[in-house]
Design a protein around this motif. Structure first.
Motif, short mmCIF file in Angstrom:
data_model
loop_
_atom_site.label_atom_id
_atom_site.label_comp_id
_atom_site.label_asym_id
_atom_site.label_seq_id
_atom_site.Cartn_x
_atom_site.Cartn_y
_atom_site.Cartn_z
N GLY A 284 -20.66 7.47 -81.40
CA GLY A 284 -22.01 6.90 -81.27
C GLY A 284 -22.75 6.55 -82.49
N VAL A 285 -22.29 6.84 -83.77
CA VAL A 285 -22.70 6.69 -84.97
C VAL A 285 -22.14 5.44 -85.67
CG1 VAL A 285 -22.94 7.72 -87.28
CG2 VAL A 285 -22.94 9.20 -85.30
N SER A 286 -22.96 4.48 -86.34
CA SER A 286 -22.70 3.33 -86.89
C SER A 286 -21.43 3.61 -87.80
CB SER A 286 -23.83 2.44 -87.39
OG SER A 286 -24.20 3.13 -88.67
N ARG A 287 -20.46 2.66 -88.06
CA ARG A 287 -19.57 2.63 -88.89
C ARG A 287 -20.34 2.77 -90.68
NH1 ARG A 287 -15.95 -2.62 -88.27
NH2 ARG A 287 -16.82 -2.67 -90.22
N SER A 288 -21.45 1.93 -90.75
CA SER A 288 -22.13 2.14 -92.01
C SER A 288 -22.47 3.41 -92.46
CB SER A 288 -23.07 0.95 -92.24
OG SER A 288 -23.98 1.03 -91.02
N THR A 289 -23.23 3.95 -91.28
CA THR A 289 -23.71 5.25 -91.56
C THR A 289 -22.54 6.46 -91.75
OG1 THR A 289 -25.73 4.84 -90.36
CG2 THR A 289 -25.20 7.19 -90.62
N LEU A 290 -21.37 6.26 -91.13
CA LEU A 290 -20.50 7.11 -91.22
C LEU A 290 -19.89 6.99 -92.61
CD1 LEU A 290 -18.63 6.83 -87.84
CD2 LEU A 290 -19.54 8.84 -88.66
N SER A 291 -19.70 5.80 -93.10
CA SER A 291 -19.27 5.56 -94.42
C SER A 291 -19.99 6.19 -95.62
CB SER A 291 -18.91 4.02 -94.64
OG SER A 291 -18.53 3.66 -96.04
N ARG A 292 -21.45 6.06 -95.45
CA ARG A 292 -22.41 6.45 -96.41
C ARG A 292 -22.39 8.19 -96.19
NH1 ARG A 292 -27.93 4.32 -95.73
NH2 ARG A 292 -28.09 5.09 -97.70
N LEU A 293 -22.11 8.63 -95.12
CA LEU A 293 -21.96 10.16 -94.94
C LEU A 293 -20.69 10.81 -95.73
CD1 LEU A 293 -22.45 10.75 -91.05
CD2 LEU A 293 -24.00 11.72 -93.22
N GLU A 294 -19.67 10.03 -95.49
CA GLU A 294 -18.35 10.44 -96.27
C GLU A 294 -18.37 10.32 -97.73
OE1 GLU A 294 -15.03 8.46 -94.33
OE2 GLU A 294 -15.45 9.44 -92.32
N ARG A 295 -19.25 9.38 -98.26
CA ARG A 295 -19.36 8.98 -99.62
C ARG A 295 -20.45 9.82 -100.20
NH1 ARG A 295 -19.13 3.57 -98.10
NH2 ARG A 295 -21.47 3.27 -98.92
N GLY A 296 -21.18 10.77 -99.36
CA GLY A 296 -22.21 11.55 -99.73
C GLY A 296 -23.52 10.94 -100.19
N GLU A 297 -23.84 9.59 -99.58
CA GLU A 297 -25.04 9.01 -100.11
C GLU A 297 -26.02 9.18 -99.29
OE1 GLU A 297 -23.76 4.70 -99.52
OE2 GLU A 297 -22.18 4.80 -101.50
N VAL A 298 -25.65 9.87 -98.06
CA VAL A 298 -27.02 10.28 -97.30
C VAL A 298 -26.65 11.68 -96.86
CG1 VAL A 298 -27.53 7.91 -96.35
CG2 VAL A 298 -25.92 9.16 -95.27
N SER A 299 -27.88 12.22 -96.69
CA SER A 299 -27.70 13.65 -95.81
C SER A 299 -27.87 13.59 -94.41
CB SER A 299 -28.54 14.83 -96.32
OG SER A 299 -28.50 14.90 -97.70
N PRO A 300 -26.93 14.34 -93.80
CA PRO A 300 -27.06 14.00 -92.21
C PRO A 300 -28.18 14.88 -91.57
CG PRO A 300 -24.96 15.53 -92.70
CD PRO A 300 -25.69 15.07 -94.10
N THR A 301 -28.86 14.33 -90.70
CA THR A 301 -29.79 14.96 -89.83
C THR A 301 -29.12 15.94 -88.75
OG1 THR A 301 -29.94 13.48 -87.83
CG2 THR A 301 -31.45 13.06 -89.84
N THR A 302 -29.80 17.04 -88.23
CA THR A 302 -29.06 17.57 -87.38
C THR A 302 -28.65 17.02 -86.14
OG1 THR A 302 -30.83 19.41 -87.88
CG2 THR A 302 -29.37 19.78 -85.42
N ALA A 303 -29.17 16.14 -85.52
CA ALA A 303 -28.75 15.06 -84.46
C ALA A 303 -27.59 14.26 -84.71
CB ALA A 303 -29.74 14.36 -83.75
#
Length: 187
Positions: free
Chosen positions: A32-51
């Motif tokens: 339920g997480v967008s592809r773009s957010t997942l991609s940015r997570l995997e590249r370390g461009e964003v820190s994930p929130t708890t949720a």
């Protein structure tokens, strides 16, 4: 988390997807997480929130603690000193999580200390692992915990035991932090 841990987290998220042969689209549908957010997570461009981390871990069928232990700590030890226990903060949510028990691949139970700041509200729309057994023990303060359709008001010393089958929500409705311990055991 420090930069090195965040880099290892990003790399581990990418490797989990690769190990399963999943596309970003498949993981997005499953989490339920967008592809773009997942991609940015995997590249370390964003820190994930708890949720957000909870949703991704749920897609992989693992607890957040297990994932974070894989990237935060050295090989398993029987003792982990308080000063060496990994701490992760979700500043936006007002949540701090400490991995209290030493990680060990062969053991299932985990102990976590959580602190919710005044007014903090952390919601998980699904369990990370269905049927996960949790014991929530309030160490200091009051917590409103909702599991499915049931809401509990918990105060210092109270302990709630349940299994995760649906959405949960942890809320601190007071002007003081609430500190609690969670013991969780995967099914």
């Amino acid at each position: 988390m420090g930069d090195a841990v965040e880099d290892r987290l990003a790399a581990r998220l990418a490797s989990l997807r690769g190990e399963r042969g999943w596309s970003l689209e498949f993981l997005a549908d499953r989490s339920g997480v967008s592809r773009s957010t997942l991609s940015r997570l995997e590249r370390g461009e964003v820190s994930p929130t708890t949720a957000l981390l909870g949703r991704v871990c749920g897609a992989y069928g693992m607890t957040q603690s297990r994932l974070l232990a894989e990237v935060e700590s050295e090989p398993a030890a029987a003792l982990i000193r308080a000063a060496d226990q990994p701490v992760w903060r979700d500043e936006a949510a007002g949540f701090t999580r400490r991995a209290v028990s030493p990680p060990h691949a062969g053991l299932r139970a985990e102990m976590i200390e959580g602190v919710l700041g005044p007014g903090a509200d952390v919601a998980y729309d699904r369990p990370t692992v269905e049927g996960l057994e949790q014991h929530v023990w309030i160490l200091d303060g009051t917590l409103e915990l909702t599991g499915g359709d049931t809401t509990y008001g918990l105060a210092t010393g109270d302990c709630l035991r349940f299994r995760l089958w649906s959405a949960t929500r942890f809320r601190n409705l007071t002007a003081s932090p609430v500190r609690y311990a969670i013991v969780q055991v995967p099914p």
